[in-house]
Scaffold this active site. Structure first.
Site, PDB file in Angstrom:
ATOM      1  N   CYS A   2       5.529   7.625 -10.078  1.00  0.00           N
ATOM      2  CA  CYS A   2       4.928   8.842 -10.621  1.00  0.00           C
ATOM      3  C   CYS A   2       3.616   8.446 -11.283  1.00  0.00           C
ATOM      4  CB  CYS A   2       5.832   9.460 -11.671  1.00  0.00           C
ATOM      5  SG  CYS A   2       7.514   9.719 -11.107  1.00  0.00           S
ATOM      6  N   ARG A  27       0.194   9.023  -6.494  1.00  0.00           N
ATOM      7  CA  ARG A  27       1.384   8.286  -6.921  1.00  0.00           C
ATOM      8  C   ARG A  27       2.675   9.084  -6.758  1.00  0.00           C
ATOM      9  NH1 ARG A  27       0.222   3.833  -9.942  1.00  0.00           N
ATOM     10  NH2 ARG A  27       2.265   3.923 -10.902  1.00  0.00           N
ATOM     11  N   TRP A  75       7.216  11.797  -8.274  1.00  0.00           N
ATOM     12  CA  TRP A  75       7.898  11.475  -7.009  1.00  0.00           C
ATOM     13  C   TRP A  75       9.362  11.351  -7.386  1.00  0.00           C
ATOM     14  CZ3 TRP A  75      10.708   7.282  -4.917  1.00  0.00           C
ATOM     15  CH2 TRP A  75      10.878   7.330  -3.530  1.00  0.00           C
ATOM     16  N   ASN A 101       7.550   7.278 -15.887  1.00  0.00           N
ATOM     17  CA  ASN A 101       7.463   6.776 -14.519  1.00  0.00           C
ATOM     18  C   ASN A 101       8.434   5.608 -14.426  1.00  0.00           C
ATOM     19  OD1 ASN A 101       6.648   5.681 -12.034  1.00  0.00           O
ATOM     20  ND2 ASN A 101       4.914   4.599 -12.929  1.00  0.00           N
ATOM     21  N   GLY A 102       9.452   5.713 -13.581  1.00  0.00           N
ATOM     22  CA  GLY A 102      10.426   4.622 -13.455  1.00  0.00           C
ATOM     23  C   GLY A 102      11.829   5.171 -13.339  1.00  0.00           C
ATOM     24  N   GLU A 488       2.157  -1.375  13.488  1.00  0.00           N
ATOM     25  CA  GLU A 488       1.356  -0.693  12.467  1.00  0.00           C
ATOM     26  C   GLU A 488       0.829   0.651  12.997  1.00  0.00           C
ATOM     27  OE1 GLU A 488       0.947  -0.808   9.439  1.00  0.00           O
ATOM     28  OE2 GLU A 488      -0.962   0.110   8.994  1.00  0.00           O
ATOM     29  N   LYS A 492       1.627   4.240  11.296  1.00  0.00           N
ATOM     30  CA  LYS A 492       0.572   5.169  10.859  1.00  0.00           C
ATOM     31  C   LYS A 492       0.827   6.557  11.416  1.00  0.00           C
ATOM     32  CE  LYS A 492      -0.790   3.636   8.262  1.00  0.00           C
ATOM     33  NZ  LYS A 492      -0.618   2.336   7.691  1.00  0.00           N
ATOM     34  N   GLU A 495       4.030   8.249   9.747  1.00  0.00           N
ATOM     35  CA  GLU A 495       4.019   8.647   8.337  1.00  0.00           C
ATOM     36  C   GLU A 495       3.094   9.809   8.042  1.00  0.00           C
ATOM     37  OE1 GLU A 495       2.699   5.771   5.376  1.00  0.00           O
ATOM     38  OE2 GLU A 495       1.400   4.818   6.831  1.00  0.00           O
ATOM     39  N   HIS A 511      13.473  -4.115  28.371  1.00  0.00           N
ATOM     40  CA  HIS A 511      14.836  -4.311  27.867  1.00  0.00           C
ATOM     41  C   HIS A 511      15.391  -3.057  27.200  1.00  0.00           C
ATOM     42  CE1 HIS A 511      14.607  -8.534  28.864  1.00  0.00           C
ATOM     43  NE2 HIS A 511      13.380  -8.501  28.371  1.00  0.00           N
ATOM     44  N   LYS A 610       2.445   6.431  -2.895  1.00  0.00           N
ATOM     45  CA  LYS A 610       1.561   5.302  -2.571  1.00  0.00           C
ATOM     46  C   LYS A 610       2.222   3.951  -2.839  1.00  0.00           C
ATOM     47  CE  LYS A 610      -2.171   3.355  -1.239  1.00  0.00           C
ATOM     48  NZ  LYS A 610      -2.239   3.202   0.222  1.00  0.00           N
TER      49      LYS A 610
HETATM   50  O1  M6R Z   1       1.731  -1.570  -2.016  1.00  0.00           O
HETATM   51  P1  M6R Z   1       2.450  -2.287  -0.915  1.00  0.00           P
HETATM   52  O2  M6R Z   1       1.517  -2.922   0.037  1.00  0.00           O
HETATM   53  O3  M6R Z   1       3.471  -3.268  -1.438  1.00  0.00           O
HETATM   54  O4  M6R Z   1       3.247  -1.159  -0.177  1.00  0.00           O
HETATM   55  C1  M6R Z   1       4.122  -1.451   0.878  1.00  0.00           C
HETATM   56  C2  M6R Z   1       4.463  -0.204   1.666  1.00  0.00           C
HETATM   57  O5  M6R Z   1       5.115   0.722   0.849  1.00  0.00           O
HETATM   58  C3  M6R Z   1       3.221   0.452   2.271  1.00  0.00           C
HETATM   59  O6  M6R Z   1       2.508  -0.440   3.058  1.00  0.00           O
HETATM   60  C4  M6R Z   1       3.623   1.679   3.110  1.00  0.00           C
HETATM   61  O7  M6R Z   1       4.348   1.270   4.225  1.00  0.00           O
HETATM   62  C5  M6R Z   1       2.366   2.467   3.509  1.00  0.00           C
HETATM   63  N1  M6R Z   1       2.551   3.861   3.257  1.00  0.00           N
HETATM   64  C6  M6R Z   1       2.018   2.336   4.926  1.00  0.00           C
HETATM   65  O8  M6R Z   1       0.881   3.059   5.253  1.00  0.00           O
END
Ligand code: M6R
Length: 615
Positions: A2, A27, A75, A101-102, A488, A492, A495, A511, A610
């Site tokens: 958060c 966040r 969040w 936050n936590g 990756e 992308k 998400e 396979h 994030k």
């Molecule tokens: O801050 P971090 O690099 O540790 O975060 C890891 C993942 O949560 C982050 O890369 C997530 O997969 C992204 N949303 C991908 O775009």
């Protein structure tokens, strides 16, 4: 995670907090709220939804006169996102108000005790338990808020960054942290509180970052007093000057942070090797590596721990370290590693990769590796983050703030740092000849300009996005260095567009996934000239004969794949180990345009945040 923000000083708190929440919205964005002390009472407004939804309500509900206030963007962890579970939360008396936050892990047992003592709860949150615990301690012991916060936090198991105030003492805010970040901006007769410095950067460049298990009483006119939560000892505040500027945290003319961050990559990569890649002298200098060279050279292996996109960068580094420096590498999901009783010892070097430096699983994996005697090296973007502090040594990526939830420039700058490390180790070990080494440095130096060229495909990628935006599934294929890029690319797309996508090593297609291929399946194939090119071309033939739609990512000038594929997107030629820095660019753009065309919230995709500060 958060975002929390607070203000105490001589200005109106409301606009500062509202703007701060907008900056911290990356966040968490399922609900938001603000509490302002207006001179007589607390005015509180909160709602499910985005900060913009809150803003509409605020105009009706909040007095704008107060000079003390706190705000929160959420969040959800405990309790669904709704108005009641949104922060801030009052204590039962209505005197105290808190943002958090936590996660308070033992909140259920604390709640039971408080219920026995007559407390009632409106929300399902752990935070409402905490504010009532503080109130209970304060009343029982007849003590001031700061002391009550300290005693209460000593009963708490979990992670927190909190800000709390008492309407009967409207000249102070009490803050504390354990495992979640908290910065205090120090102005002239005014103080700002926030999860990161972005909410107060235009007011002050001076900030104190609380350490874990520290709390501070922030007093109007009187300043900041910091104590250790456990033993009550005083801590001298360390005020640092921030390097951040406003431009870095604004969209700068782009429609979305994600697009801005994609376009920032030439500059970000340059910043990553600035002062480290000294091409005139033909050397790489990285303090964290030089100071620990023996550890790296004597290591039996490197174990990489990371999550999400950072894990993909780790996978790329497996190829880089093994090929260039001949060091065995294992790449682990931090979330699996931490619970696996891994075989690890003082002969291992662990590299933890994290953009935010806050990811809970990665942090836990680091602590585990350290407890087993391994040397832990961090690759982080956020300066001073928990992971940067917890590791023995490290290297920052210097990508600048990444605000779009989908990681873009973090990925390419992580690969850049890891390549620099691998090259430095290769040189020290003699696994690369001096001419090969120099050649790699020269090629690396050319990458920012080549990324610029790769970005020129944007308009064409947009036309491809338009053709395939309604596909239900996508496959991404790559081999060698570009297998992680395929993963990756798929992440992308998933998400931010919510289209199902899978990444595979191209040869694995036979396979199983090949069964999915028909005329409705778009397949993005990374087929650059260097590395397994002919093999990948065979895979493309196999797709074509099953009527799959092929989007090839190819080296400029490639004719063979052009003749087979439905579309090709060209990237400039480079040496094999650097191709991921280029092939990833069109994949980022493709997901961006598809998501946009589908009307998705590109910077704030559903259900995500994030940094994932919970496991
Ligand atoms: O801050 P971090 O690099 O540790 O975060 C890891 C993942 O949560 C982050 O890369 C997530 O997969 C992204 N949303 C991908 O775009």
């Amino acid at each position: 995670m958060c975002g929390i923000v607070g203000y105490i000083g001589h200005r109106e708190a409301y606009p500062i907090i509202l703007k701060g929440l907008k900056r911290l919205e990356y966040r968490g964005y399922d609900s938001a709220g603000i509490a302002i002390y207006d001179g007589n009472d607390i005015k509180l407004s909160k709602t499910k939804g985005k900060v913009a939804d809150l803003e509409e309500r605020l105009e009706k509900e909040i007095s704008t006169n107060g000079t003390l206030g706190i705000g929160h963007t959420r969040w959800a962890t405990h309790g669904v996102p709704n108005d009641v579970n949104s922060h801030p939360h009052y204590s039962n008396s209505g005197d105290l108000v808190i943002i958090h936050n936590g996660i308070i892990e033992n909140y259920e047992s604390l709640k039971k005790e408080l219920i026995k003592r007559g407390y009632t709860f409106k929300s399902d949150t752990d935070t409402e338990v905490l504010v009532n615990l503080i109130e209970d301690v304060k009343k029982k012991e007849n003590i001031k808020l700061g002391k009550a916060v300290q005693i209460a936090l000593n009963q708490v198991v979990g992670a927190y960054a909190i800000a709390v105030f008492d309407k009967n003492k409207p000249n102070e805010i009490v803050v504390a942290r354990l495992g979640s970040p908290l910065a205090i901006g120090v102005g002239k007769d005014e103080f700002f509180i926030a999860s990161d410095a972005s909410p107060f950067i235009e007011y002050t460049k001076n900030a104190i970052y609380l350490e874990d298990e520290e709390m501070a009483i922030v007093r109007r006119h009187k300043g900041v007093k910091i104590r250790k939560i456990k033993d009550d000892s005083l801590v001298a505040p360390y005020i640092q000057e921030l390097q951040l500027n406003l431009e870095q945290i604004e969209k700068g003319g782009y429609d979305h942070f994600m697009l801005k961050e994609i376009y920032e990559q030439p500059r970000a990569i340059l910043d990553t090797f600035r002062g480290r890649l000294l091409s005139n002298e033909g050397i790489i200098k990285m303090a964290g590596v030089e100071d620990n060279m023996k550890k790296f050279l004597n290591a039996n292996r490197i174990v990489v721990v990371a999550c999400g996109t950072s894990w993909h960068a780790g996978l790329v580094s497996e190829y880089i370290f093994e090929n260039l420096a001949r060091i065995p590498v294992e790449v682990e999901y931090a979330s699996e590693f931490r619970y696996r009783n891994p075989v690890i010892n003082e002969n291992d070097v662990v590299i933890a990769i994290s953009q935010s430096g806050e990811t809970a699983d990665t942090l836990a994996a680091i602590k585990l590796a350290k407890s087993k005697g391994a040397f832990v090296f961090g690759v982080c973007n956020v300066v001073g983050s928990s992971i940067a502090r917890e590791t023995h040594a490290g290297a920052y990526t210097h990508a600048g703030p990444e605000i779009g939830v989908a990681s873009t420039k973090a990925f390419t700058t992580q690969i850049t740092v890891l390549t620099l490390i691998a090259l430095r180790l290769a040189r020290a070990k003699g696994t690369l000849s001096s001419s090969d080494y120099r050649h790699h440095l020269i090629e690396l130096e050319l990458i920012p300009d080549k990324v610029k060229i790769a970005l020129e495909s944007d308009a064409y990628v947009k036309t491809i996005a338009d053709i395939y935006k309604n596909a239900k599934n996508f496959l991404y294929l790559g081999r060698g260095y570009n297998f992680p890029v395929a993963l990756e690319g798929a992440l992308k797309l998933k998400e931010i567009s919510y289209i199902h996508a899978e990444g595979y090593p191209a040869a694995e297609m036979k396979h199983g996934p090949i069964a999915l291929i028909d005329e409705n399946m778009p397949i993005v194939v990374i087929a650059t000239k260097k590395g397994h090119y002919e093999k990948v071309v065979s895979n493309i033939q196999e797709i074509k004969s099953r009527s799959g739609k092929i989007i090839g990512i190819v080296t400029a000038g490639d004719e063979q794949v052009k003749n087979l594929a439905d579309h090709v997107i060209e990237v400039p030629e480079t040496i094999e180990c650097l191709t991921p820095l280029l092939t990833t660019i069109p994949l980022q753009l493709l997901s961006y345009h598809i998501a946009l065309m589908l009307g998705r919230n590109v910077d704030q995709p559903r259900n995500l945040a994030k940094a994932v500060t919970v496991e």
